[in-house]
Design an enzyme around this catalytic site. Structure first.
Site, PDB file in Angstrom:
ATOM      1  N   GLU A   1      -9.841  -2.423   5.062  1.00 58.83           N
ATOM      2  CA  GLU A   1     -10.424  -2.066   6.308  1.00 58.83           C
ATOM      3  C   GLU A   1     -11.708  -2.808   6.574  1.00 58.83           C
ATOM      4  OE1 GLU A   1      -8.985  -0.047   8.366  1.00 58.83           O
ATOM      5  OE2 GLU A   1      -8.013   1.454   7.514  1.00 58.83           O
TER       6      GLU A   1
ATOM      7  N   ASP B   1       0.572  -1.139  -0.019  1.00 55.92           N
ATOM      8  CA  ASP B   1      -0.030   0.047  -0.035  1.00 55.92           C
ATOM      9  C   ASP B   1       0.917   1.229   0.023  1.00 55.92           C
ATOM     10  OD1 ASP B   1       0.898  -0.131   2.644  1.00 55.92           O
ATOM     11  OD2 ASP B   1      -0.800  -1.172   3.209  1.00 55.92           O
TER      12      ASP B   1
ATOM     13  N   ASN C   1      -7.931  -2.918  14.344  1.00 57.45           N
ATOM     14  CA  ASN C   1      -9.341  -3.333  13.950  1.00 57.45           C
ATOM     15  C   ASN C   1      -9.377  -4.908  12.925  1.00 57.45           C
ATOM     16  OD1 ASN C   1      -8.175  -2.444  11.618  1.00 57.45           O
ATOM     17  ND2 ASN C   1      -9.694  -0.525  11.307  1.00 57.45           N
TER      18      ASN C   1
ATOM     19  N   HIS D   1      -7.396  -5.110  10.074  1.00 56.21           N
ATOM     20  CA  HIS D   1      -7.019  -4.748   8.801  1.00 56.21           C
ATOM     21  C   HIS D   1      -5.543  -5.278   8.318  1.00 56.21           C
ATOM     22  CE1 HIS D   1      -4.968  -0.925   9.662  1.00 56.21           C
ATOM     23  NE2 HIS D   1      -4.026  -1.501   9.150  1.00 56.21           N
TER      24      HIS D   1
END
Length: 242
Positions: free
Chosen positions: A143, A67, A136, A138
């Site tokens: 996400e 990313d 979380n 990811h």
């Protein structure tokens, strides 16, 4: 899934570097998927030291980063382009043409994303994908959501991700709200996956990854469907595992 619980971050980093170097020794022209952030930093430091000692050769290796922040200048100290060169690429003998990082400062981003996926396929796919994990759940910047994109795509960063990444920026307002991320399809097509986690703040995410239900609300839980996943965590990140 193979789970390795080690004592601390230092041991996690060393074990991760040994796994990556073994892949390259077995296949010198390996295609590696690489992650950024604080978690793999120690792994890169170990790999640089291995290269300096002559125990690992990167001359034929091809890399694809997961990313990049959207519209952050390449020279910005928090861009993943800067991170990779500063912490890894500038210190090993990798060919510049073999380095691939999502070009997130271009126009026509839909075509940019399609080209990135085509480059991965042209390289023969990823042999070993290195992943970190967000609090979380990811992976990459995929996400939690009710559905996930399969290919490389532009993503709106979750509130938790912006909060977690704000420590790297002068102010929270300076944290980019969007990024380009490799999609779940490219990640899951990797021959092997190596997931790293360190610190108690990652404990619940690791628990949900390995023992929770498979759900797009915890993207890392989809790794349960992969046939060759190695997870290396320190004791703090393993605290929630029963």
């Amino acid at each position: 899934m193979r789970l390795h619980v080690v004592e601390d971050y230092k041991e996690m980093s060393a074990k991760a570097a040994n796994i990556v170097s073994s892949q390259i020794i077995l296949k010198p022209n390996s295609v590696l998927g690489l992650a950024t952030g604080s978690t793999p930093l120690g792994m890169y430091e170990n790999l640089v030291e291995m290269h300096k000692r002559g125990s690992v050769d990167f001359s034929e290796v091809i890399t694809f980063n997961l990313d990049e922040y959207l519209n952050l200048p390449l020279e910005h100290p928090q861009s993943y382009h800067h991170y990779m060169y500063n912490n890894f690429f500038d210190h090993i003998n990798i060919a510049s043409e073999n380095i691939n990082i999502p070009p997130a400062n271009k126009e026509n981003l839909e075509e940019v994303c399609l080209k990135y996926d085509r480059r991965i396929r042209k390289a023969g796919g990823i042999d070993l994908q290195v992943l970190g994990i967000g609090v979380n759940g990811h992976i990459g910047f995929n996400e939690p959501d009710h559905k996930l994109k399969t290919g490389t795509h532009v993503v709106d960063l979750a509130k938790e991700t912006i909060e977690a990444n704000s420590r790297f920026f002068a102010t929270k307002k300076g944290v980019p709200r969007q990024a380009i991320s490799m999609g779940m399809s490219s990640i899951m097509r990797a021959q092997k996956i190596l997931l790293l986690a360190s610190g108690e703040q990652k404990a619940q995410a690791i628990k949900k990854t390995i023992s929770g239900k498979i759900t797009t609300e915890v993207p890392a839980s989809l790794l349960q469907l992969h046939t060759d996943v190695t997870i290396v965590v320190d004791e703090a990140a393993a605290k929630a595992i029963n």
